[in-house]
Design a protein around this motif. Structure first.
Motif, PDB file in Angstrom:
ATOM      1  N   ILE A 186      -2.618   8.179  14.224  1.00 37.49           N
ATOM      2  CA  ILE A 186      -3.454   7.385  13.327  1.00 37.49           C
ATOM      3  C   ILE A 186      -4.884   7.325  13.828  1.00 37.49           C
ATOM      4  CG2 ILE A 186      -3.864   5.054  12.426  1.00 37.49           C
ATOM      5  CD1 ILE A 186      -0.783   4.714  12.391  1.00 37.49           C
ATOM      6  N   GLU A 187      -5.051   7.138  15.133  1.00 40.31           N
ATOM      7  CA  GLU A 187      -6.399   7.089  15.706  1.00 40.31           C
ATOM      8  C   GLU A 187      -7.113   8.425  15.550  1.00 40.31           C
ATOM      9  OE1 GLU A 187      -8.107   4.551  16.710  1.00 40.31           O
ATOM     10  OE2 GLU A 187      -6.408   3.233  16.254  1.00 40.31           O
ATOM     11  N   GLN A 188      -6.373   9.520  15.620  1.00 39.56           N
ATOM     12  CA  GLN A 188      -6.965  10.847  15.447  1.00 39.56           C
ATOM     13  C   GLN A 188      -7.523  11.025  14.044  1.00 39.56           C
ATOM     14  OE1 GLN A 188      -4.231  14.051  16.240  1.00 39.56           O
ATOM     15  NE2 GLN A 188      -5.690  15.651  15.716  1.00 39.56           N
ATOM     16  N   TYR A 189      -6.862  10.388  13.064  1.00 40.68           N
ATOM     17  CA  TYR A 189      -7.284  10.517  11.665  1.00 40.68           C
ATOM     18  C   TYR A 189      -7.735   9.159  11.105  1.00 40.68           C
ATOM     19  CZ  TYR A 189      -4.876  15.058  11.690  1.00 40.68           C
ATOM     20  OH  TYR A 189      -4.472  16.341  11.963  1.00 40.68           O
ATOM     21  N   ARG A 190      -8.277   8.280  11.967  1.00 37.23           N
ATOM     22  CA  ARG A 190      -8.595   6.914  11.564  1.00 37.23           C
ATOM     23  C   ARG A 190      -9.465   6.842  10.315  1.00 37.23           C
ATOM     24  NH1 ARG A 190      -6.418   2.523  11.200  1.00 37.23           N
ATOM     25  NH2 ARG A 190      -5.812   2.528  13.423  1.00 37.23           N
ATOM     26  N   GLY A 191     -10.567   7.584  10.284  1.00 34.43           N
ATOM     27  CA  GLY A 191     -11.463   7.539   9.127  1.00 34.43           C
ATOM     28  C   GLY A 191     -10.776   7.973   7.848  1.00 34.43           C
ATOM     29  N   ALA A 192      -9.991   9.041   7.940  1.00 35.43           N
ATOM     30  CA  ALA A 192      -9.287   9.553   6.757  1.00 35.43           C
ATOM     31  C   ALA A 192      -8.241   8.551   6.274  1.00 35.43           C
ATOM     32  CB  ALA A 192      -8.627  10.891   7.084  1.00 35.43           C
ATOM     33  N   TYR A 193      -7.533   7.924   7.208  1.00 32.73           N
ATOM     34  CA  TYR A 193      -6.522   6.939   6.811  1.00 32.73           C
ATOM     35  C   TYR A 193      -7.157   5.718   6.150  1.00 32.73           C
ATOM     36  CZ  TYR A 193      -2.292   9.040   8.722  1.00 32.73           C
ATOM     37  OH  TYR A 193      -1.210   9.857   8.928  1.00 32.73           O
ATOM     38  N   THR A 194      -8.280   5.263   6.670  1.00 36.09           N
ATOM     39  CA  THR A 194      -8.949   4.114   6.066  1.00 36.09           C
ATOM     40  C   THR A 194      -9.461   4.470   4.668  1.00 36.09           C
ATOM     41  OG1 THR A 194      -9.629   3.264   8.232  1.00 36.09           O
ATOM     42  CG2 THR A 194     -10.829   2.447   6.311  1.00 36.09           C
ATOM     43  N   GLY A 195     -10.061   5.643   4.529  1.00 39.88           N
ATOM     44  CA  GLY A 195     -10.548   6.080   3.223  1.00 39.88           C
ATOM     45  C   GLY A 195      -9.421   6.195   2.211  1.00 39.88           C
ATOM     46  N   PHE A 196      -8.312   6.803   2.634  1.00 40.27           N
ATOM     47  CA  PHE A 196      -7.159   6.938   1.743  1.00 40.27           C
ATOM     48  C   PHE A 196      -6.612   5.560   1.389  1.00 40.27           C
ATOM     49  CE2 PHE A 196      -2.689   7.591   0.723  1.00 40.27           C
ATOM     50  CZ  PHE A 196      -2.723   8.692  -0.118  1.00 40.27           C
ATOM     51  N   GLY A 197      -6.544   4.674   2.396  1.00 43.20           N
ATOM     52  CA  GLY A 197      -6.018   3.335   2.153  1.00 43.20           C
ATOM     53  C   GLY A 197      -6.865   2.527   1.187  1.00 43.20           C
ATOM     54  N   VAL A 198      -8.182   2.652   1.291  1.00 51.04           N
ATOM     55  CA  VAL A 198      -9.074   1.945   0.356  1.00 51.04           C
ATOM     56  C   VAL A 198      -8.824   2.427  -1.072  1.00 51.04           C
ATOM     57  CG1 VAL A 198     -11.483   1.695  -0.367  1.00 51.04           C
ATOM     58  CG2 VAL A 198     -10.872   1.411   2.036  1.00 51.04           C
ATOM     59  N   ALA A 199      -8.665   3.738  -1.245  1.00 52.78           N
ATOM     60  CA  ALA A 199      -8.371   4.278  -2.580  1.00 52.78           C
ATOM     61  C   ALA A 199      -7.040   3.737  -3.096  1.00 52.78           C
ATOM     62  CB  ALA A 199      -8.331   5.802  -2.523  1.00 52.78           C
ATOM     63  N   VAL A 200      -6.047   3.661  -2.216  1.00 53.73           N
ATOM     64  CA  VAL A 200      -4.736   3.119  -2.596  1.00 53.73           C
ATOM     65  C   VAL A 200      -4.876   1.673  -3.064  1.00 53.73           C
ATOM     66  CG1 VAL A 200      -2.517   2.347  -1.661  1.00 53.73           C
ATOM     67  CG2 VAL A 200      -3.356   4.641  -1.137  1.00 53.73           C
TER      68      VAL A 200
END
Length: 224
Positions: free
Chosen positions: A160-174
């Motif tokens: 998750i930390e490796q892809y932190r920015g992508a996960y946050t961006g995806f989560g905001v869209a969700v």
């Protein structure tokens, strides 16, 4: 859809005016909009708890696994369920051998309630609230993927930390898509499809890296 409409209607009838009145002291003329967003968020959370726990949880798991099969990641899916031969991806789905996606936990509900007061801060507070919700929702979308990978908590956190920015961006869209009344049930499935497609891409990257390293070592030995 009936559940979503019922919850949203109930929340607006009984909670919108009191919350808008309170926000009038902090948000001024923006109180009506801010309160509406807050009520939608609360309705979405309640809908998520009830629908994903009692109505569509199994369907979302089937959707996630079916998308993975369509992207030729059969070995990964077989870690969590039986995979039949032939047919389309959904027809190949057999009996689950691992428990499905994680349910909405009391800890997550407590965290959500703790973040609610942020909405009393005009505009900025609502943005921060959505970002914090997105930071949690992104990794949650890959709960099934982590389960199939058999990763422990430390492995999950490292990924998750490796892809932190992508996960946050995806989560905001969700979060934003599932705030939309009535359509949130539809977006629950499209978000699951998106999460599964992303998981398939990550899995292929892992396979490529794992396959490339041995070949490089073999070539180095030949060169020597």
């Amino acid at each position: 859809m009936t559940l979503g409409l019922g919850i949203t209607t109930f929340m607006f009838v009984f909670t919108y005016i009191p919350q808008a009145a309170v926000m009038a002291f902090t948000s001024g003329p923006l109180a009506a909009i801010t309160a509406a967003l807050l009520v939608l968020s609360e309705s979405s959370t309640l809908f998520t708890i009830f629908s994903k726990t009692f109505l569509i949880d199994d369907a979302l798991v089937d959707t996630f696994d079916g998308v993975l099969l369509s992207k030729n990641t059969t070995d990964l899916v077989s870690e969590g369920r039986q995979v039949k031969a032939g047919g389309d991806p959904i027809a190949k789905l057999g009996t689950l051998v691992k428990s499905p996606l994680a349910k909405f936990t009391p800890k997550a509900m407590i965290r959500y309630v703790m973040y609610l007061p942020l909405n009393f801060i005009p505009v900025v507070g609502t943005v921060i609230f959505v970002l914090l919700q997105g930071k949690r929702a992104g990794p949650m979308a890959h709960t099934r993927y982590f389960q199939l990978k058999r990763w422990n908590k430390d492995q999950q956190q490292k990924h998750i930390e490796q892809y932190r920015g992508a996960y946050t961006g995806f989560g905001v869209a969700v979060v934003l898509l599932e705030l939309i009344p009535l359509a949130s049930i539809f977006f629950a499935f499209t978000n699951t499809v998106g999460a599964a497609l992303w998981a398939a891409d990550i899995e292929k990257q892992h396979i490529t890296k794992e396959g490339t390293a041995p070949r490089l070592r073999e070539q180095a030995k030949k060169a020597e």
